[in-house]
Design a protein around this motif. Structure first.
Motif, PDB file in Angstrom:
ATOM      1  N   PRO A   1       5.002   2.271   2.252  1.00 44.23           N
ATOM      2  CA  PRO A   1       3.525   2.236   2.683  1.00 44.23           C
ATOM      3  C   PRO A   1       4.055   1.513   3.953  1.00 44.23           C
ATOM      4  CG  PRO A   1       3.385   0.801   0.935  1.00 44.23           C
ATOM      5  CD  PRO A   1       4.836   1.794   0.791  1.00 44.23           C
ATOM      6  N   ASP A   2       2.699   1.886   4.863  1.00 36.50           N
ATOM      7  CA  ASP A   2       2.100   0.698   6.118  1.00 36.50           C
ATOM      8  C   ASP A   2       1.393   0.051   6.228  1.00 36.50           C
ATOM      9  OD1 ASP A   2       3.003  -0.328   8.745  1.00 36.50           O
ATOM     10  OD2 ASP A   2       2.813   1.840   9.937  1.00 36.50           O
ATOM     11  N   PRO A   3       1.649  -1.574   5.723  1.00 33.08           N
ATOM     12  CA  PRO A   3       0.603  -2.250   5.450  1.00 33.08           C
ATOM     13  C   PRO A   3      -0.780  -2.214   7.037  1.00 33.08           C
ATOM     14  CG  PRO A   3       2.174  -3.519   5.450  1.00 33.08           C
ATOM     15  CD  PRO A   3       2.319  -1.732   5.550  1.00 33.08           C
ATOM     16  N   ASP A   4       0.657  -1.967   8.452  1.00 33.10           N
ATOM     17  CA  ASP A   4      -0.409  -2.647   9.671  1.00 33.10           C
ATOM     18  C   ASP A   4      -1.093  -0.965  10.307  1.00 33.10           C
ATOM     19  OD1 ASP A   4       0.164  -4.998   9.210  1.00 33.10           O
ATOM     20  OD2 ASP A   4       2.489  -4.572   9.862  1.00 33.10           O
ATOM     21  N   HIS A   5      -1.039   0.004   9.444  1.00 36.24           N
ATOM     22  CA  HIS A   5      -1.393   1.033   9.940  1.00 36.24           C
ATOM     23  C   HIS A   5      -2.452   1.336  10.532  1.00 36.24           C
ATOM     24  CE1 HIS A   5      -2.420   5.599  10.344  1.00 36.24           C
ATOM     25  NE2 HIS A   5      -0.975   5.473  11.174  1.00 36.24           N
ATOM     26  N   PRO A   6      -3.245   2.204  11.371  1.00 35.41           N
ATOM     27  CA  PRO A   6      -4.682   1.548  11.577  1.00 35.41           C
ATOM     28  C   PRO A   6      -5.931   2.341  10.457  1.00 35.41           C
ATOM     29  CG  PRO A   6      -3.786   2.913  12.949  1.00 35.41           C
ATOM     30  CD  PRO A   6      -2.495   2.149  12.554  1.00 35.41           C
ATOM     31  N   GLU A   7      -4.288   3.438   9.634  1.00 40.18           N
ATOM     32  CA  GLU A   7      -5.453   3.817   8.203  1.00 40.18           C
ATOM     33  C   GLU A   7      -4.549   3.252   7.363  1.00 40.18           C
ATOM     34  OE1 GLU A   7      -7.469   7.114   9.375  1.00 40.18           O
ATOM     35  OE2 GLU A   7      -6.549   7.533  10.878  1.00 40.18           O
ATOM     36  N   PRO A   8      -4.821   2.868   6.340  1.00 42.02           N
ATOM     37  CA  PRO A   8      -3.830   1.879   5.379  1.00 42.02           C
ATOM     38  C   PRO A   8      -4.788   2.787   4.227  1.00 42.02           C
ATOM     39  CG  PRO A   8      -5.544   0.036   5.879  1.00 42.02           C
ATOM     40  CD  PRO A   8      -5.693   0.783   7.025  1.00 42.02           C
ATOM     41  N   ALA A   9      -3.707   2.851   3.049  1.00 40.75           N
ATOM     42  CA  ALA A   9      -3.666   3.569   2.116  1.00 40.75           C
ATOM     43  C   ALA A   9      -5.313   2.952   1.089  1.00 40.75           C
ATOM     44  CB  ALA A   9      -3.391   3.758   0.797  1.00 40.75           C
ATOM     45  N   THR A  10      -6.518   3.911   1.154  1.00 42.44           N
ATOM     46  CA  THR A  10      -7.237   3.356  -0.139  1.00 42.44           C
ATOM     47  C   THR A  10      -7.160   3.315  -0.919  1.00 42.44           C
ATOM     48  OG1 THR A  10      -7.998   5.866   0.201  1.00 42.44           O
ATOM     49  CG2 THR A  10      -9.311   4.306   2.081  1.00 42.44           C
ATOM     50  N   ILE A  11      -6.630   3.055  -2.154  1.00 41.89           N
ATOM     51  CA  ILE A  11      -5.817   3.961  -3.275  1.00 41.89           C
ATOM     52  C   ILE A  11      -4.587   2.478  -2.827  1.00 41.89           C
ATOM     53  CG2 ILE A  11      -4.947   4.467  -5.546  1.00 41.89           C
ATOM     54  CD1 ILE A  11      -6.857   7.050  -4.959  1.00 41.89           C
ATOM     55  N   PRO A  12      -4.634   1.965  -3.449  1.00 41.85           N
ATOM     56  CA  PRO A  12      -3.426   0.634  -4.187  1.00 41.85           C
ATOM     57  C   PRO A  12      -1.815   1.481  -4.269  1.00 41.85           C
ATOM     58  CG  PRO A  12      -5.104  -0.076  -4.925  1.00 41.85           C
ATOM     59  CD  PRO A  12      -5.531   0.936  -4.264  1.00 41.85           C
ATOM     60  N   PRO A  13      -0.877   1.341  -2.740  1.00 40.22           N
ATOM     61  CA  PRO A  13       0.451   2.517  -3.293  1.00 40.22           C
ATOM     62  C   PRO A  13       0.925   1.796  -4.343  1.00 40.22           C
ATOM     63  CG  PRO A  13      -0.271   1.612  -1.069  1.00 40.22           C
ATOM     64  CD  PRO A  13      -1.067   1.102  -1.856  1.00 40.22           C
ATOM     65  N   THR A  14       1.226   3.165  -5.235  1.00 41.59           N
ATOM     66  CA  THR A  14       2.431   2.552  -6.411  1.00 41.59           C
ATOM     67  C   THR A  14       3.905   2.423  -6.147  1.00 41.59           C
ATOM     68  OG1 THR A  14       2.590   4.836  -6.403  1.00 41.59           O
ATOM     69  CG2 THR A  14       0.678   4.012  -7.892  1.00 41.59           C
ATOM     70  N   THR A  15       4.843   2.404  -7.018  1.00 37.54           N
ATOM     71  CA  THR A  15       6.310   2.056  -6.597  1.00 37.54           C
ATOM     72  C   THR A  15       6.461   2.952  -7.183  1.00 37.54           C
ATOM     73  OG1 THR A  15       5.869  -0.325  -5.738  1.00 37.54           O
ATOM     74  CG2 THR A  15       8.564   0.639  -6.214  1.00 37.54           C
ATOM     75  N   PRO A  16       7.360   4.211  -7.406  1.00 37.32           N
ATOM     76  CA  PRO A  16       7.611   4.182  -5.520  1.00 37.32           C
ATOM     77  C   PRO A  16       6.203   5.382  -5.028  1.00 37.32           C
ATOM     78  CG  PRO A  16       8.487   6.391  -7.326  1.00 37.32           C
ATOM     79  CD  PRO A  16       8.495   5.159  -8.253  1.00 37.32           C
ATOM     80  N   LEU A  17       5.846   5.216  -3.833  1.00 34.51           N
ATOM     81  CA  LEU A  17       5.048   6.128  -3.872  1.00 34.51           C
ATOM     82  C   LEU A  17       4.440   7.255  -4.333  1.00 34.51           C
ATOM     83  CD1 LEU A  17       4.545   5.152   0.253  1.00 34.51           C
ATOM     84  CD2 LEU A  17       3.749   4.381  -1.364  1.00 34.51           C
ATOM     85  N   SER A  18       3.537   7.770  -4.711  1.00 35.42           N
ATOM     86  CA  SER A  18       2.876   8.726  -5.388  1.00 35.42           C
ATOM     87  C   SER A  18       1.023   8.956  -5.622  1.00 35.42           C
ATOM     88  CB  SER A  18       3.285   8.444  -7.207  1.00 35.42           C
ATOM     89  OG  SER A  18       1.887   7.805  -7.582  1.00 35.42           O
ATOM     90  N   ALA A  19       1.158  10.261  -5.636  1.00 34.68           N
ATOM     91  CA  ALA A  19      -0.014  10.870  -5.655  1.00 34.68           C
ATOM     92  C   ALA A  19      -0.224  11.952  -6.271  1.00 34.68           C
ATOM     93  CB  ALA A  19      -0.558  10.843  -3.920  1.00 34.68           C
ATOM     94  N   THR A  20      -1.779  12.364  -6.534  1.00 36.05           N
ATOM     95  CA  THR A  20      -1.964  13.859  -7.363  1.00 36.05           C
ATOM     96  C   THR A  20      -3.431  14.317  -6.867  1.00 36.05           C
ATOM     97  OG1 THR A  20      -1.867  14.704  -9.587  1.00 36.05           O
ATOM     98  CG2 THR A  20      -3.448  12.607  -9.335  1.00 36.05           C
ATOM     99  N   TYR A  21      -2.870  15.843  -7.445  1.00 42.05           N
ATOM    100  CA  TYR A  21      -4.106  16.594  -6.479  1.00 42.05           C
ATOM    101  C   TYR A  21      -4.314  17.188  -7.482  1.00 42.05           C
ATOM    102  CZ  TYR A  21      -5.141  15.321  -2.057  1.00 42.05           C
ATOM    103  OH  TYR A  21      -4.953  14.121  -0.798  1.00 42.05           O
TER     104      TYR A  21
END
Length: 231
Positions: free
Chosen positions: A147-167
């Protein structure tokens, strides 16, 4: 006795499960999320004693009853005893989703709740090996992607390790997404803020699952409670 979930004999949520969630939500909202408000667990719902991964999703409808926005959607991929799991995730989805403030009293009459029980996961052959409207997806990025913590639109859900997401299965349909658009959006949801291209998509580990779900609006819940109290 706790009954493990199997794909063939897994329970499906019913009006009783969703009303149980609304009981939990209503009690906590009316208490201002300040007290340890809970419902006694005495086999209240038909699925009591079974275990399953589950999600609780809340939508907030406008006054016209047509337009809506997501108001909370949290759950677990670990099998939980369903009665206790529903009570826990009713609260977490209503007050602990980091994307929104806790649901308040003014919003409660316009809330719709969906309870989903998840099937066991299946590995996808590639990132396109799933069906829109039928399968939910869970994507995992290679561990080298951060993840990029300095991005102007940081993740709204705390990132996991490794990065993951679901729909969930219905999400791509609701947004009118193609499979590629859904996968790309999931990469963004995971916290990754770099370029999502074909090279990255081919490196993704993707798992798919189906759900059994039940949806009810708050007004329907109140009517159900009224009929139950008249019996």
């Amino acid at each position: 006795m706790t009954i493990p979930l199997s794909a063939e004999h897994s329970p499906a949520p019913s009006v009783a499960e969703v009303c149980f969630v609304f009981d939990i939500l209503t009690a906590n909202v009316n208490a201002g999320w300040q007290s340890d408000t809970s419902i006694s667990y005495n086999g209240t719902v038909p699925s009591a004693g079974h275990k399953s991964p589950l999600f609780v999703k809340y939508k907030l409808f406008d006054a016209n009853g047509v337009d809506w926005s997501l108001r909370g959607c949290m759950g677990t991929f670990e099998p939980h005893e369903l009665e206790h799991g529903l009570a826990r995730w009713a609260v977490i989805s209503g007050s602990g989703d980091p994307r929104w403030k806790p649901i308040n009293v003014a919003e409660l009459p316009n809330i719709e709740c969906t309870v989903s029980f998840l099937s066991p996961f299946q590995d996808c052959v590639d990132y396109l090996d799933w069906e829109i409207g039928t399968d939910g997806i869970r994507i995992f990025l290679p561990e080298s992607y951060k993840p990029d913590p300095d991005h102007p639109e940081p993740a709204t859900i705390p990132p996991t390790t490794p990065l993951s997401a679901t729909y969930l299965p219905e999400i791509a349909v609701e947004h009118g997404w193609t499979k590629v658009e859904a996968v790309d959006s999931a990469c963004w949801k995971s916290g990754y803020r770099g370029v999502v291209d074909e090279d990255l998509r081919k490196q993704l580990m993707v798992k798919k699952y189906s759900t059994k779900k039940y949806t009810m609006k708050y007004a329907e819940y109140l009517e159900w409670k009224k009929k139950r109290s008249a019996v």
